[in-house]
Scaffold this motif. Sequence first.
Motif, PDB file in Angstrom:
ATOM      1  N   UNK A 226      13.393 -92.209  13.174  1.00 56.19           N
ATOM      2  CA  UNK A 226      13.261 -90.762  13.298  1.00 56.19           C
ATOM      3  C   UNK A 226      12.569 -90.088  12.144  1.00 56.19           C
ATOM      4  N   UNK A 227      11.946 -90.864  11.259  1.00 52.03           N
ATOM      5  CA  UNK A 227      11.196 -90.315  10.124  1.00 52.03           C
ATOM      6  C   UNK A 227       9.725 -90.704  10.264  1.00 52.03           C
ATOM      7  N   UNK A 228       8.860 -89.745  10.082  1.00 50.13           N
ATOM      8  CA  UNK A 228       7.422 -89.933  10.195  1.00 50.13           C
ATOM      9  C   UNK A 228       6.791 -89.901   8.812  1.00 50.13           C
ATOM     10  N   UNK A 229       5.874 -90.835   8.541  1.00 52.42           N
ATOM     11  CA  UNK A 229       5.104 -90.843   7.294  1.00 52.42           C
ATOM     12  C   UNK A 229       3.651 -90.565   7.624  1.00 52.42           C
ATOM     13  N   UNK A 230       3.021 -89.681   6.827  1.00 51.04           N
ATOM     14  CA  UNK A 230       1.663 -89.262   7.131  1.00 51.04           C
ATOM     15  C   UNK A 230       0.952 -88.819   5.868  1.00 51.04           C
TER      16      UNK A 230
ATOM     17  N   UNK B 153      -2.520 -95.639   1.392  1.00 51.59           N
ATOM     18  CA  UNK B 153      -2.098 -95.633   2.787  1.00 51.59           C
ATOM     19  C   UNK B 153      -0.717 -96.278   2.882  1.00 51.59           C
ATOM     20  N   UNK B 154       0.029 -95.914   3.929  1.00 48.03           N
ATOM     21  CA  UNK B 154       1.357 -96.480   4.143  1.00 48.03           C
ATOM     22  C   UNK B 154       1.219 -97.820   4.851  1.00 48.03           C
ATOM     23  N   UNK B 155       1.848 -98.854   4.291  1.00 49.86           N
ATOM     24  CA  UNK B 155       1.803-100.166   4.931  1.00 49.86           C
ATOM     25  C   UNK B 155       3.154-100.614   5.461  1.00 49.86           C
ATOM     26  N   UNK B 156       4.259 -99.999   5.017  1.00 57.05           N
ATOM     27  CA  UNK B 156       5.578-100.343   5.544  1.00 57.05           C
ATOM     28  C   UNK B 156       6.531 -99.180   5.317  1.00 57.05           C
ATOM     29  N   UNK B 157       7.461 -99.000   6.261  1.00 57.47           N
ATOM     30  CA  UNK B 157       8.450 -97.916   6.187  1.00 57.47           C
ATOM     31  C   UNK B 157       9.750 -98.406   6.802  1.00 57.47           C
ATOM     32  N   UNK B 158      10.860 -98.169   6.116  1.00 58.00           N
ATOM     33  CA  UNK B 158      12.183 -98.501   6.651  1.00 58.00           C
ATOM     34  C   UNK B 158      13.131 -97.347   6.338  1.00 58.00           C
ATOM     35  N   UNK B 159      13.875 -96.900   7.340  1.00 55.33           N
ATOM     36  CA  UNK B 159      14.766 -95.751   7.194  1.00 55.33           C
ATOM     37  C   UNK B 159      16.133 -96.097   7.756  1.00 55.33           C
ATOM     38  N   UNK B 160      17.167 -95.870   6.952  1.00 51.64           N
ATOM     39  CA  UNK B 160      18.556 -95.996   7.400  1.00 51.64           C
ATOM     40  C   UNK B 160      19.310 -94.798   6.840  1.00 51.64           C
ATOM     41  N   UNK B 161      19.685 -93.865   7.700  1.00 52.97           N
ATOM     42  CA  UNK B 161      20.352 -92.657   7.229  1.00 52.97           C
ATOM     43  C   UNK B 161      19.451 -91.878   6.275  1.00 52.97           C
ATOM     44  N   UNK B 162      19.965 -91.583   5.068  1.00 50.07           N
ATOM     45  CA  UNK B 162      19.177 -90.870   4.069  1.00 50.07           C
ATOM     46  C   UNK B 162      18.395 -91.799   3.158  1.00 50.07           C
TER      47      UNK B 162
END
Length: 339
Positions: A235-239, A265-274
């Motif tokens: 549910x988090x977008x990186x741009x 540039x963004x190459x990886x994203x991981x989100x858990x809660x905050x």
Amino acid sequence: MNWARHLLKVLVFLLLSPCLLCLGSGVYIWVHSALRERGIHMGNSVWMPLGPRLEQRHLPNHFYVGAHSAFFTRDWGEHSALWRIGPHWTRREASFEGALLTLTSAEGVWFGLVSKPAPDGPRDARIFQVIRSLDEGVNWEERGRTSGMSSLLAVSSEEVWGLGTELQVSTDGGLTFSSVSLPGARDRIQERLARGADGTVWLLGHAGLFRLSDQGRTWTHEPLREAEPQAGDGGVLAARVEGGLAIRRDSPGEPWRVFTALPHRVSALAVVGDTVRVVTHPSDPFKDGWDAWYHHSEDGGRTWEHTNTELTPHIALYGREWGVGRELLGQLYGRLPGG
């Protein structure tokens, strides 16, 4: 550590001296290993060396991390191999005829996509075989075949999305796929699939953000004219926005929060809660270097820690702390599930 980094730069200079090439290479490797023996501090965890340094001819193509396992892939010609990564070892787990394009996992089930020559038709004709493992990559079975697909996203053990010349979804564990119709033409280079909020799937690209639910039967679209979307998770977008790279939670009224002004540039994203974890790499490595940077937030993106990992950009992240990558010389670093 400043003195050590200066010494490292001197050794790099010595490497360029032909008369000291062999001596300089050996000393560089020794000093670099000594500097990293305590690991790389990555926000809420420390990434430690994983096993012995790999030979240059055995360097990974891509890394993948799930809830219980970590892998890397290698391919040569029309053959591919899957290697399991352990705390002190790497082990060849499976081999495939064809190029293993991608892996994805959900609910303990792994899916892969293998591209191989079509037995009939023109010489450049390809078939795209979906494969599945129910035992963390030990055994693999063939599922369905698709056309023109280049990436997969598993949402559950049954729901799998594919992107290529068209957008497709499977509800039977990759056995059959159906097309999902959206405005515009699909672009498998510029577009990507991501996990959205509340079980939705996102399609990110030049057209903005598509939010898909109910296996693609319903969707909404946000143009995102002020941003260039590059990744999404949880549910988090990186741009990229004016002023740098930013994240935004997909909720009404949420602002873009810039976390770095680096030309990356963004190459990886991981989100858990905050907990938000982002890996970025230079857009122009010849100008700004090759090192990947790690950005970590524990408060939803309000404050950040930043680390120059000195690893190559091919880094995989999963969950609150898991991940793996490698340095230029072939040493793997990471924190593995269960480790």
